[in-house]
Scaffold this active site. Structure first.
Site, short mmCIF file in Angstrom:
data_model
loop_
_atom_site.label_atom_id
_atom_site.label_comp_id
_atom_site.label_asym_id
_atom_site.label_seq_id
_atom_site.Cartn_x
_atom_site.Cartn_y
_atom_site.Cartn_z
N GLY A 45 0.83 -1.20 0.00
CA GLY A 45 0.00 0.00 0.00
C GLY A 45 0.86 1.24 0.00
O GLY A 45 2.02 1.21 0.44
N GLN A 50 2.88 9.78 1.28
CA GLN A 50 4.20 9.13 1.18
C GLN A 50 4.96 9.51 -0.09
O GLN A 50 6.13 9.17 -0.24
CB GLN A 50 4.04 7.60 1.26
CG GLN A 50 3.56 7.17 2.65
CD GLN A 50 3.42 5.67 2.73
OE1 GLN A 50 2.43 5.12 2.27
NE2 GLN A 50 4.41 5.00 3.28
N CYS A 107 6.36 -0.15 7.05
CA CYS A 107 5.88 1.03 6.34
C CYS A 107 7.01 1.53 5.45
O CYS A 107 8.15 1.60 5.90
CB CYS A 107 5.48 2.10 7.35
SG CYS A 107 4.88 3.62 6.59
N LEU A 108 6.68 1.85 4.20
CA LEU A 108 7.73 2.30 3.27
C LEU A 108 8.39 3.60 3.73
O LEU A 108 9.49 3.90 3.31
CB LEU A 108 7.15 2.46 1.85
CG LEU A 108 6.63 1.17 1.20
CD1 LEU A 108 5.98 1.48 -0.14
CD2 LEU A 108 7.75 0.14 1.03
N HIS A 149 -4.07 0.80 7.77
CA HIS A 149 -2.76 1.46 7.83
C HIS A 149 -2.73 2.66 6.87
O HIS A 149 -2.29 3.75 7.23
CB HIS A 149 -1.67 0.43 7.50
CG HIS A 149 -0.28 0.96 7.46
ND1 HIS A 149 0.70 0.56 8.35
CD2 HIS A 149 0.33 1.86 6.63
CE1 HIS A 149 1.83 1.19 8.07
NE2 HIS A 149 1.64 1.98 7.03
N GLU A 150 -3.22 2.44 5.63
CA GLU A 150 -3.17 3.51 4.62
C GLU A 150 -4.13 4.65 4.95
O GLU A 150 -3.80 5.82 4.79
CB GLU A 150 -3.47 2.96 3.22
CG GLU A 150 -2.46 1.93 2.70
CD GLU A 150 -1.01 2.34 2.87
OE1 GLU A 150 -0.68 3.54 2.75
OE2 GLU A 150 -0.19 1.45 3.15
N HIS A 153 -2.65 6.96 7.30
CA HIS A 153 -1.73 7.91 6.65
C HIS A 153 -2.47 9.15 6.15
O HIS A 153 -1.97 10.27 6.25
CB HIS A 153 -1.06 7.27 5.44
CG HIS A 153 0.21 6.53 5.73
ND1 HIS A 153 1.33 7.15 6.25
CD2 HIS A 153 0.57 5.25 5.52
CE1 HIS A 153 2.31 6.26 6.37
NE2 HIS A 153 1.87 5.09 5.94
ZN ZN Z 1 2.82 3.29 5.91
#
Ligand code: ZN
Length: 190
Positions: A45, A50, A107-108, A149-150, A153
């Site tokens: 995701g 991000q 997480c990226l 999670h997304e 964000h």
């Molecule tokens: Zn993340």
């Protein structure tokens, strides 16, 4: 086009996304770039924050995560998850359902940092798709977790906010280093 991924310490990660008012050519290009970026980073995701854009927009694709099952229902019927991927969710609204369960997350924006996070096991999702269509489904397993999670964000919430205080204390030196590195890189640019 693969975009640079914003890391922890960049202020955009704490910004609540603005509502996407219309699917313009610019939004379509951003979505295409986010899909390229997610694939390149082997993520499941990616939120607009991000890639440096505070918008209510996220993309997901769980097809590569074969070791962690996902489930999806439309109108109460199980559907083939792979056939629905990738997902583009514009202005998503969610309602978590079921018992909170722990599960591993990364997480990226936090390279090489992982922790178990407790989240409800499933989630009802309503969003707009790239063609302006209404999307409505229930997701469980990895996809249910990833959607939560997304969507966090998009509201400026990060997975470190949901870690146990013990785990966060343990990771604090790495988090401090990452934050300092990101801030130094930002200062160098200006
Ligand atoms: Zn993340």
């Amino acid at each position: 086009m693969v975009l640079p991924i914003v890391k922890y310490g960049h202020p955009v990660l704490r910004q609540r996304g603005a509502k996407v008012e219309a699917v313009t050519p610019e939004i379509r290009q951003l979505v295409a770039d986010m899909l390229d970026t997610m694939k390149d980073a082997r993520g499941v995701g990616l939120a607009a924050q991000q890639v440096g854009r505070a918008l209510m927009l996220t993309v997901l694709d769980v097809r590569e995560a074969t070791d962690r099952p996902s489930t999806m229902q439309v109108d109460g019927q199980d559907v083939d998850v792979a056939a629905r991927m990738p997902l583009v969710l514009i202005n998503p609204e969610i309602r978590p359902t079921g018992t909170p369960v722990p599960g591993p997350e990364g997480c990226l924006s936090f390279p090489e940092i992982y922790a178990d996070i407790i989240r409800p096991e499933g989630v009802e999702v309503r969003a707009t798709g790239l063609e302006g269509e209404s999307i409505s489904f229930w997701a469980g397993g990895l996809l249910g977790r990833a959607v939560q999670h997304e969507v966090d964000h998009l509201k400026g919430i990060l997975f470190i906010d949901r870690m146990s205080s013990d785990k966060k204390r343990e990771l604090q030196p790495e988090l401090d280093d990452l934050q300092a590195e990101t801030k130094a890189a930002l200062a160098g640019k200006s």
